[in-house]
Motif scaffolding. Structure first.
Motif, PDB file in Angstrom:
ATOM      1  N   MET A 293     -12.887  -1.914   0.805  1.00  0.00           N
ATOM      2  CA  MET A 293     -12.893  -0.461   0.910  1.00  0.00           C
ATOM      3  C   MET A 293     -13.503  -0.011   2.236  1.00  0.00           C
ATOM      4  N   ALA A 294     -14.578  -0.689   2.662  1.00  0.00           N
ATOM      5  CA  ALA A 294     -15.189  -0.364   3.951  1.00  0.00           C
ATOM      6  C   ALA A 294     -14.217  -0.612   5.098  1.00  0.00           C
ATOM      7  N   PHE A 295     -13.455  -1.703   5.031  1.00  0.00           N
ATOM      8  CA  PHE A 295     -12.464  -1.984   6.068  1.00  0.00           C
ATOM      9  C   PHE A 295     -11.354  -0.932   6.058  1.00  0.00           C
ATOM     10  N   ASP A 296     -10.934  -0.518   4.866  1.00  0.00           N
ATOM     11  CA  ASP A 296      -9.899   0.516   4.778  1.00  0.00           C
ATOM     12  C   ASP A 296     -10.370   1.834   5.390  1.00  0.00           C
ATOM     13  N   VAL A 297     -11.607   2.204   5.100  1.00  0.00           N
ATOM     14  CA  VAL A 297     -12.152   3.439   5.678  1.00  0.00           C
ATOM     15  C   VAL A 297     -12.227   3.315   7.196  1.00  0.00           C
ATOM     16  N   THR A 298     -12.683   2.160   7.678  1.00  0.00           N
ATOM     17  CA  THR A 298     -12.741   1.927   9.117  1.00  0.00           C
ATOM     18  C   THR A 298     -11.358   2.018   9.742  1.00  0.00           C
ATOM     19  N   ALA A 299     -10.368   1.415   9.084  1.00  0.00           N
ATOM     20  CA  ALA A 299      -8.994   1.469   9.589  1.00  0.00           C
ATOM     21  C   ALA A 299      -8.491   2.910   9.655  1.00  0.00           C
ATOM     22  N   SER A 300      -8.822   3.708   8.650  1.00  0.00           N
ATOM     23  CA  SER A 300      -8.367   5.102   8.652  1.00  0.00           C
ATOM     24  C   SER A 300      -8.973   5.884   9.815  1.00  0.00           C
ATOM     25  N   LEU A 301     -10.228   5.601  10.136  1.00  0.00           N
ATOM     26  CA  LEU A 301     -10.860   6.272  11.276  1.00  0.00           C
ATOM     27  C   LEU A 301     -10.242   5.823  12.597  1.00  0.00           C
ATOM     28  N   LEU A 302      -9.971   4.524  12.720  1.00  0.00           N
ATOM     29  CA  LEU A 302      -9.349   4.004  13.936  1.00  0.00           C
ATOM     30  C   LEU A 302      -7.941   4.557  14.114  1.00  0.00           C
ATOM     31  N   TYR A 303      -7.229   4.723  13.013  1.00  0.00           N
ATOM     32  CA  TYR A 303      -5.878   5.264  13.091  1.00  0.00           C
ATOM     33  C   TYR A 303      -5.897   6.698  13.604  1.00  0.00           C
ATOM     34  N   ARG A 304      -6.894   7.463  13.197  1.00  0.00           N
ATOM     35  CA  ARG A 304      -7.015   8.845  13.671  1.00  0.00           C
ATOM     36  C   ARG A 304      -7.328   8.883  15.162  1.00  0.00           C
TER      37      ARG A 304
ATOM     38  N   ALA B  82       0.820  -1.201   0.000  1.00  0.00           N
ATOM     39  CA  ALA B  82       0.000   0.000   0.000  1.00  0.00           C
ATOM     40  C   ALA B  82       0.856   1.254   0.000  1.00  0.00           C
ATOM     41  N   ALA B  83       2.080   1.168   0.482  1.00  0.00           N
ATOM     42  CA  ALA B  83       2.986   2.308   0.488  1.00  0.00           C
ATOM     43  C   ALA B  83       4.305   1.899  -0.141  1.00  0.00           C
TER      44      ALA B  83
ATOM     45  N   ARG C 299      -8.523   8.916  -0.931  1.00  0.00           N
ATOM     46  CA  ARG C 299      -8.598   9.127  -2.381  1.00  0.00           C
ATOM     47  C   ARG C 299      -7.994   7.955  -3.134  1.00  0.00           C
ATOM     48  N   ASP C 300      -6.853   7.488  -2.672  1.00  0.00           N
ATOM     49  CA  ASP C 300      -6.193   6.355  -3.333  1.00  0.00           C
ATOM     50  C   ASP C 300      -7.041   5.090  -3.251  1.00  0.00           C
ATOM     51  N   ARG C 301      -7.687   4.856  -2.099  1.00  0.00           N
ATOM     52  CA  ARG C 301      -8.542   3.676  -1.958  1.00  0.00           C
ATOM     53  C   ARG C 301      -9.782   3.775  -2.843  1.00  0.00           C
ATOM     54  N   LEU C 302     -10.345   4.972  -2.965  1.00  0.00           N
ATOM     55  CA  LEU C 302     -11.493   5.146  -3.853  1.00  0.00           C
ATOM     56  C   LEU C 302     -11.100   4.893  -5.302  1.00  0.00           C
ATOM     57  N   LEU C 303      -9.913   5.342  -5.673  1.00  0.00           N
ATOM     58  CA  LEU C 303      -9.444   5.130  -7.038  1.00  0.00           C
ATOM     59  C   LEU C 303      -9.155   3.663  -7.299  1.00  0.00           C
TER      60      LEU C 303
ATOM     61  N   LYS D 236      -2.628  -0.974 -20.715  1.00  0.00           N
ATOM     62  CA  LYS D 236      -1.969  -0.082 -21.655  1.00  0.00           C
ATOM     63  C   LYS D 236      -2.753   1.220 -21.865  1.00  0.00           C
ATOM     64  N   ILE D 237      -4.006   1.240 -21.400  1.00  0.00           N
ATOM     65  CA  ILE D 237      -4.794   2.470 -21.470  1.00  0.00           C
ATOM     66  C   ILE D 237      -4.171   3.516 -20.547  1.00  0.00           C
ATOM     67  N   PRO D 238      -3.984   4.744 -20.999  1.00  0.00           N
ATOM     68  CA  PRO D 238      -3.351   5.763 -20.139  1.00  0.00           C
ATOM     69  C   PRO D 238      -4.078   5.894 -18.793  1.00  0.00           C
ATOM     70  N   GLY D 239      -3.294   5.804 -17.729  1.00  0.00           N
ATOM     71  CA  GLY D 239      -3.849   5.939 -16.392  1.00  0.00           C
ATOM     72  C   GLY D 239      -4.367   4.653 -15.786  1.00  0.00           C
ATOM     73  N   ALA D 240      -4.505   3.591 -16.590  1.00  0.00           N
ATOM     74  CA  ALA D 240      -5.111   2.357 -16.085  1.00  0.00           C
ATOM     75  C   ALA D 240      -4.246   1.669 -15.045  1.00  0.00           C
ATOM     76  N   LYS D 241      -2.937   1.843 -15.120  1.00  0.00           N
ATOM     77  CA  LYS D 241      -2.064   1.167 -14.155  1.00  0.00           C
ATOM     78  C   LYS D 241      -2.245   1.702 -12.736  1.00  0.00           C
ATOM     79  N   TYR D 242      -2.831   2.891 -12.599  1.00  0.00           N
ATOM     80  CA  TYR D 242      -3.104   3.397 -11.263  1.00  0.00           C
ATOM     81  C   TYR D 242      -4.309   2.707 -10.625  1.00  0.00           C
ATOM     82  N   VAL D 243      -5.091   2.022 -11.454  1.00  0.00           N
ATOM     83  CA  VAL D 243      -6.316   1.371 -10.976  1.00  0.00           C
ATOM     84  C   VAL D 243      -6.171  -0.142 -10.983  1.00  0.00           C
ATOM     85  N   LEU D 244      -5.648  -0.690 -12.100  1.00  0.00           N
ATOM     86  CA  LEU D 244      -5.551  -2.152 -12.241  1.00  0.00           C
ATOM     87  C   LEU D 244      -4.211  -2.656 -11.721  1.00  0.00           C
TER      88      LEU D 244
END
Length: 394
Positions: A157-168, A15-16, A97-101, A386-394
């Motif tokens: 995604m729901a778990f990631d959002v929950t984790a972000s809230l718990l981290y705060r 993730a990082a 934002r990254d998780r939504l993408l 190979k679609i521009p920008g697709a590697k950020y998602v797939l």
């Protein structure tokens, strides 16, 4: 439909990526599990569980029982490993934002395109002549709107959002799990016991209450009722391991876990065999009642939890100790694994649709479906990336 909807996902073990050297063992484990997902869906029509083809083979029942009993929990576990460091080095809104993408956008796109295309093959088997446009409009407006395997994406995604809230609330919230992981370097059995007990406490009550087949559903948003907290436990236990000093804990390549990989493989066989015993009891002794008795669900669920934790340790022990130099086939496939998960479902269902009327044994049909699905989903992902920008998602 739910019997063929168990699959897996974006387990972003890095993730990082700028903060960590890539963990080749975990990458390979993730890619291996992606192939297990494709195998799972390729053989289901030829089993007792999901017997939708004229042919079947009992060996595939063994495959499906094993895969369905661990791979989703393991995917959530791997998905959680690098969440805490990512939250520590990214601003909160950037992380979301990254998780939504990475998760939200693929879920929406697949829910309105890939999934209807997949289930159209099933609709044609029941109602020949239905056009895709007609089926798509019915799915979007009247329903049902099944999610197929992509249910994992929105739950993650729901778990990631929950984790972000718990981290705060507190970045040190998972420190107790991390300390136990460090002790697991020498005594992995202690961490295994924690995983078993923690997941059982969250899983068994829901299993007894809801049974095995109940799903929460709202449009394409669905999740198996009895397993949602089981998956949460694996995700956050994984996050606890990865919160700090990953290489010094239970998942260290130099720890006792890798030294006893054959022991964990042997341990895995015991609860797996007992699940088959319970299936025999259900079918031959108590007559397959609906609903199943609470005592039965509690006993079966206990063996399920034991198997899931044991095979997770066995698989990770194998990959952590593997000395294979790259690039292996799994290494070459690694970058495309998430995309293969997203696009494979219509491929495998349409292959099974075309194979239905062929006079072939079940093993041959399943082999064709599996290897063709791997090849076609890999090729499709490579093209899409190979679609521009697709590697950020797939």
């Amino acid at each position: 439909m739910k019997s063929i909807a168990h699959a897996a996902p974006d387990v972003d073990v890095q993730a990082a990526p700028k903060l960590h050297k890539r963990n080749v063992a975990l990458d390979r484990a993730r890619t291996f599990l992606t192939l297990v997902v494709l195998l799972h869906h390729a053989v289901i029509p030829y089993t007792y569980f999901g017997h939708t083809d004229p042919t079947s083979w009992i060996g595939f029942d063994g495959v499906v029982l094993a895969t369905d009993s661990f791979f989703m929990a393991m995917f959530f576990f791997l998905s959680g490993l690098f969440v805490w460091p990512g939250l520590g080095h990214k601003p909160w809104l950037i992380f979301l934002r990254d998780r939504l993408l990475r998760l939200g956008l693929p879920f929406v796109v697949c829910a309105v395109t890939v999934i209807p295309l997949a289930y159209w093959a099933i609709e044609l088997r029941h109602t020949p002549g239905t056009s895709f446009g007609e089926f798509w409009r019915k799915t979007m407006t009247v329903g049902p709107w099944p999610a197929g395997p992509i249910w994992f994406v929105w739950v993650l995604m729901a778990f990631d959002v929950t984790a972000s809230l718990l981290y705060r609330i507190s970045p040190r919230l998972l420190d107790p799990i991390n300390r136990l992981s460090l002790k697991g370097f020498e005594r992995p059995s202690k961490f295994w016991l924690f995983l078993v007990v923690g997941s059982a406490l969250l899983y068994l009550p829901l299993l007894v209450y809801f049974g095995q087949n109940r799903w929460f559903e709202f449009g394409p948003f669905s999740v198996q009722a009895s397993r949602v907290l089981l998956y949460a436990s694996y995700f956050f236990i994984g996050a606890g391991i990865g919160a700090a000093q990953l290489e010094s804990g239970v998942l260290s390549a130099h720890g006792r876990l890798t030294e006893r990989r054959w022991f964990w493989t042997g341990v895995t066989l015991i609860p797996y065999a007992m699940m088959w015993v319970m299936i025999y009891v259900k079918r031959q002794v108590i007559g397959n009642p609906d609903p199943l008795p609470s005592w039965y669900l509690a006993i079966y669920g206990t063996f399920f939890v034991l198997f899931s934790a044991s095979i997770l340790f066995a698989i990770l022990a194998y990959f952590l100790q593997s000395k294979a130099s790259g690039p292996t086939l799994l290494d070459r496939m690694q970058a495309d694994a998430y995309g293969m998960f997203l696009v494979h479902y219509p491929i495998v269902l349409w292959l099974q649709y075309w194979l239905f009327d062929m006079d072939l044994p079940a093993i041959a049909k399943a082999a064709i479906a599996f290897f063709a699905t791997v090849a076609l989903s890999w090729a499709a992902t490579a093209v899409l990336r190979k679609i521009p920008g697709a590697k950020y998602v797939l």
